[in-house]
Design an enzyme around this catalytic site. Sequence first.
Site, PDB file in Angstrom:
ATOM      1  N   HIS A  89      38.400  32.944   0.210  1.00 11.13           N
ATOM      2  CA  HIS A  89      39.914  33.039   0.239  1.00 11.13           C
ATOM      3  C   HIS A  89      40.633  31.830  -0.187  1.00 11.13           C
ATOM      4  O   HIS A  89      41.381  31.954  -0.843  1.00 11.13           O
ATOM      5  CB  HIS A  89      40.030  33.725   1.486  1.00 11.13           C
ATOM      6  CG  HIS A  89      41.673  33.834   2.076  1.00 11.13           C
ATOM      7  ND1 HIS A  89      42.545  34.590   1.732  1.00 11.13           N
ATOM      8  CD2 HIS A  89      42.388  32.572   2.366  1.00 11.13           C
ATOM      9  CE1 HIS A  89      43.553  34.231   2.146  1.00 11.13           C
ATOM     10  NE2 HIS A  89      43.543  33.125   2.547  1.00 11.13           N
ATOM     11  N   GLU A  90      40.151  30.654   0.531  1.00 11.56           N
ATOM     12  CA  GLU A  90      40.676  29.286   0.391  1.00 11.56           C
ATOM     13  C   GLU A  90      40.653  28.941  -1.142  1.00 11.56           C
ATOM     14  O   GLU A  90      41.567  28.406  -1.419  1.00 11.56           O
ATOM     15  CB  GLU A  90      40.086  28.612   1.449  1.00 11.56           C
ATOM     16  CG  GLU A  90      40.260  28.588   2.866  1.00 11.56           C
ATOM     17  CD  GLU A  90      41.720  28.770   3.107  1.00 11.56           C
ATOM     18  OE1 GLU A  90      42.498  28.093   2.447  1.00 11.56           O
ATOM     19  OE2 GLU A  90      42.010  29.496   3.871  1.00 11.56           O
TER      20      GLU A  90
ATOM     21  N   GLU B 170      48.723  34.956   0.202  1.00 15.34           N
ATOM     22  CA  GLU B 170      47.601  35.129   1.068  1.00 15.34           C
ATOM     23  C   GLU B 170      46.737  36.471   0.581  1.00 15.34           C
ATOM     24  O   GLU B 170      45.747  36.806   0.580  1.00 15.34           O
ATOM     25  CB  GLU B 170      48.112  35.568   2.432  1.00 15.34           C
ATOM     26  CG  GLU B 170      48.548  34.134   3.069  1.00 15.34           C
ATOM     27  CD  GLU B 170      47.325  33.113   3.025  1.00 15.34           C
ATOM     28  OE1 GLU B 170      46.420  33.457   3.210  1.00 15.34           O
ATOM     29  OE2 GLU B 170      47.653  31.955   2.690  1.00 15.34           O
TER      30      GLU B 170
ATOM     31  N   HIS C 278      42.971  30.430  -3.436  1.00 16.58           N
ATOM     32  CA  HIS C 278      44.294  29.843  -3.573  1.00 16.58           C
ATOM     33  C   HIS C 278      44.389  28.763  -4.808  1.00 16.58           C
ATOM     34  O   HIS C 278      45.248  28.546  -5.410  1.00 16.58           O
ATOM     35  CB  HIS C 278      44.793  28.857  -2.221  1.00 16.58           C
ATOM     36  CG  HIS C 278      45.041  29.925  -1.243  1.00 16.58           C
ATOM     37  ND1 HIS C 278      46.364  30.907  -1.260  1.00 16.58           N
ATOM     38  CD2 HIS C 278      44.642  30.026   0.035  1.00 16.58           C
ATOM     39  CE1 HIS C 278      46.188  31.486  -0.237  1.00 16.58           C
ATOM     40  NE2 HIS C 278      45.558  30.949   0.768  1.00 16.58           N
TER      41      HIS C 278
END
Length: 476
Positions: free
Chosen positions: A336-337, A416, A340
């Site tokens: 997920h990070e 997100e 970004h």
Amino acid sequence: MAVPLLGALWAETPLETRIFGSVLLFSWAVYLWEALLAWRQRTVYKTTTHVPLELGQIMDVETFEKSRLYQLDKSAFSFWSGLYSEIEGTVILLCGGIPFLWSVSGEVSEYAGFGPEYEITQSLAFLLLATLFSAVTGLPWSLYNTFVIEEKHGFNQQTLGFFFKDAIKKFVVTQCILLPVTALLLYIIKIGGDYFFIYAWLFTLVVSLVLVTIYADYIAPLFDKFIPLPEGELKQQIEAMAKNIDFPLTKVYVVEGSKRSSHSNAYFYGFFKNKRIVLFDTLLEDYSALNKERPEDAGSESQAAGEKGEETETPAKAKSKKQGCKNEEVLAVLGHELGHWKLGHTIKNIVISQMNSFLCFFLFAVLIGRKELFAAFGFYNTQPTLIGLLIIFQFIFSPYNEVLSFCLTVLSRRFEFQADAFAKGLGKAQDLYSALIKLNKDNLGFPVSDWLFSMWHYSHPPLLERLQALKESKQD
């Protein structure tokens, strides 16, 4: 009849009085709006006393009640600290606190041998005294939050001595960065001529990029211990995932966040081909110091209980509830990070931030010559540059800042969801699903929220919305 009369009186009021009154009224309007939102959310905490049906398989009754009580305590604390802050700010403005502190800083700089012509020196004295005042008045609230609320709910790991040592260190480090940067900024504005706003913006851009680059290597280690992630399966899997998405990973660190709090986090930093990943030890089930203590505690208590012929149900219960995530879940969180980064969210945020910074400096250049702005806050005979920055950026821009903040919150939620979708694409949907549930439990996040409070405040989508999106992916 009353409205036209009030309008006529307002029109006849001196411009500086209208500016001051507008700033004060807007400040209280924002506070009352925030208080209304907080009241709506507090009502949710108070009335939602049973686990909703859709959460039945996500959160057990005990954790749900713990998170509800934790959020209630945080909400009450936020109300009283917010009210104090608003009253303090109002009193400072009404009583001429800013020009008074400027006068005191002039006396301090004069005592040190610098006359009124040394405006930058006086500005640094003002900044030092203002931040010292803020630190002192905020100390009781910080102590209460740490040693009452966080302690009560099992998050605080600090001793009183560690807390004060940390606070002093933060203040000193902040001054070591803030004062030289401010001095250079004021100097650039003074000598920059008609286009000083361009040079000031470029300077702040360079400073922000340098701070982002050096923070984790030179500043953060002053407060927390960073150690390389030991060789093993987790490190190999992280490196493989980074390589798979072309993330230029150079190092992976574990930070001992557990010595101050049991809250967990992860982030990456660095520019170009020099990226590093930082994992809080509280995020890692196999590395968390909080988990390492449990087997020892359980063993000692079991032995003591055995000597007394007692049962050992409590240690077993504590041992079963480990802090952090399994390796597969950690990888999903990192997926997920890194999403970004891969989707350009980091660059987009930097661009937005710098566009906003440039606009603000440009408008500052337009407004800095307006003497009525200074007169509105008690500066009738002098117009210090630092005070101009304070008045324009903090007070005059406040309506714009509120709108911008809301827009960035909406954008952040969109990012997100996109980062979650990226993790799905890596085949991490199921692991991210379970990781979000675990992290919500570990941090006692309350999964039910008022829609208006959520829309205005939440930079991350509510847990149920993220899980639903991941669930749809898993079903597909």
